[in-house]
Design a protein around this motif. Structure first.
Motif, short mmCIF file in Angstrom:
data_model
loop_
_atom_site.label_atom_id
_atom_site.label_comp_id
_atom_site.label_asym_id
_atom_site.label_seq_id
_atom_site.Cartn_x
_atom_site.Cartn_y
_atom_site.Cartn_z
N ASP A 165 -74.05 96.73 -23.96
CA ASP A 165 -73.12 97.79 -24.36
C ASP A 165 -71.75 97.61 -23.71
O ASP A 165 -70.71 97.82 -24.34
CB ASP A 165 -73.69 99.17 -24.02
CG ASP A 165 -74.90 99.52 -24.88
OD1 ASP A 165 -75.08 98.87 -25.92
OD2 ASP A 165 -75.66 100.42 -24.49
N ILE A 166 -71.76 97.22 -22.43
CA ILE A 166 -70.48 97.01 -21.73
C ILE A 166 -69.79 95.76 -22.27
O ILE A 166 -68.56 95.75 -22.46
CB ILE A 166 -70.71 96.90 -20.21
CG1 ILE A 166 -71.27 98.20 -19.66
CG2 ILE A 166 -69.40 96.54 -19.51
CD1 ILE A 166 -71.53 98.18 -18.16
N GLN B 104 -69.99 94.53 -25.27
CA GLN B 104 -69.43 94.88 -26.58
C GLN B 104 -68.18 95.73 -26.43
O GLN B 104 -67.18 95.54 -27.14
CB GLN B 104 -70.48 95.61 -27.42
CG GLN B 104 -70.04 95.91 -28.84
CD GLN B 104 -69.72 94.65 -29.63
OE1 GLN B 104 -70.45 93.68 -29.55
NE2 GLN B 104 -68.62 94.68 -30.36
N ALA B 105 -68.23 96.68 -25.49
CA ALA B 105 -67.07 97.56 -25.27
C ALA B 105 -65.86 96.76 -24.77
O ALA B 105 -64.73 97.03 -25.16
CB ALA B 105 -67.43 98.65 -24.27
N ASN C 87 -64.26 94.99 -27.64
CA ASN C 87 -63.54 95.87 -28.57
C ASN C 87 -62.12 96.07 -28.09
O ASN C 87 -61.87 96.24 -26.91
CB ASN C 87 -64.24 97.23 -28.68
CG ASN C 87 -65.60 97.12 -29.35
OD1 ASN C 87 -65.86 96.18 -30.08
ND2 ASN C 87 -66.46 98.08 -29.08
N GLN D 137 -62.81 103.77 -23.46
CA GLN D 137 -64.18 103.87 -23.96
C GLN D 137 -65.08 104.36 -22.84
O GLN D 137 -64.74 104.26 -21.66
CB GLN D 137 -64.69 102.51 -24.44
CG GLN D 137 -63.87 101.87 -25.54
CD GLN D 137 -64.39 100.50 -25.91
OE1 GLN D 137 -65.40 100.38 -26.60
NE2 GLN D 137 -63.72 99.48 -25.46
N VAL E 209 -69.28 104.14 -21.78
CA VAL E 209 -70.60 103.57 -22.05
C VAL E 209 -71.55 104.07 -20.97
O VAL E 209 -71.19 104.14 -19.79
CB VAL E 209 -70.55 102.02 -22.03
CG1 VAL E 209 -71.95 101.44 -22.22
CG2 VAL E 209 -69.61 101.52 -23.11
N GLU E 210 -72.77 104.42 -21.37
CA GLU E 210 -73.78 104.82 -20.40
C GLU E 210 -74.79 103.69 -20.23
O GLU E 210 -75.25 103.10 -21.22
CB GLU E 210 -74.50 106.10 -20.86
CG GLU E 210 -73.64 107.34 -20.75
CD GLU E 210 -74.41 108.62 -21.05
OE1 GLU E 210 -75.65 108.54 -21.18
OE2 GLU E 210 -73.77 109.67 -21.16
N ILE E 211 -75.12 103.40 -18.98
CA ILE E 211 -76.13 102.37 -18.70
C ILE E 211 -77.14 102.94 -17.71
O ILE E 211 -76.82 103.82 -16.91
CB ILE E 211 -75.49 101.09 -18.11
CG1 ILE E 211 -74.74 101.40 -16.80
CG2 ILE E 211 -74.59 100.41 -19.11
CD1 ILE E 211 -74.23 100.17 -16.08
#
Length: 200
Positions: free
Chosen positions: A125-126, A128-129, A132, A137, A139-141
């Motif tokens: 997720d990070i 990909q962020a 972008n 943004q 993101v939760e991990i």
């Protein structure tokens, strides 16, 4: 004419040497400049060269002063980052780490300055962020039993990542949701009975 030519040639060579030697001396001294911009220059017979020497000395002094201020600010920033409860990472435009505090290293793994974050990052997720092209943004991990909110922001010279532990707030939110769900369930039966009695 020949004698005059020879004398003129000798005088021109002497004059050229007299002018070029200070320039060579200054160049050699600058080549031997230390890391803190220190060097040795002497005073010359020609005032023009002394003006150059004085200018170089002044520039050297200003550079040393600026370097001291930069180092002091760097120490302050490092101390602030060290004391932070949040993880902080600063990346350049090529996603190489410019700064990372201990908390971020404990979250992301063994990373250090000058590493490319993509070589060590294993949170899709990070990744990909970061790829972008979005200014801000979130993101939760989840790592082990902890949940972190990662706030990613684009800046003029790169990207910042701020990791905030939101485990407690997530647990509180879950407990609140479960509480209202239980209350709703517990009240449903009495309300149904009352509603039936009223309608009867």
């Amino acid at each position: 004419a020949v004698v005059s030519f020879v004398i003129a040639y000798i005088l021109s060579r002497k004059l050229a040497f007299t002018i070029s030697k200070p320039i060579i001396d200054i160049s050699d001294s600058l080549d031997q400049m230390t890391e803190d911009f220190r060097f040795e220059l002497k005073q010359y017979d020609y005032q023009e060269f002394n003006v150059i020497v004085d200018t170089i000395y002044n520039l050297s002094h200003r550079l040393r002063k600026s370097m001291r201020q930069v180092k002091l600010e760097r120490i302050k920033i490092d101390e602030i980052l060290k004391q932070m409860n949040e993880g902080f990472v600063l990346l350049d435009e090529d996603y190489q780490i410019l700064s990372i505090n201990e908390k971020a290293a404990s979250i992301l793994g063994d990373m250090k300055v000058h590493d490319c974050i993509f070589d060590y990052l294993y949170f899709p997720d990070i990744i990909q962020a970061l790829k972008n092209n979005i200014m801000k943004q979130q993101v939760e991990i989840k790592i082990d039993h902890n949940i972190y909110a990662c706030y990613i922001s684009r800046v003029d010279f790169g990207t910042t990542l701020l990791f905030v532990d939101i485990t407690a707030s997530k647990k509180a939110e879950k407990m609140r949701s479960e509480f209202f769900s239980n209350v709703s369930h517990e009240l449903k039966t009495p309300i149904t009975i009352l509603k039936g009695q009223i309608q009867g």
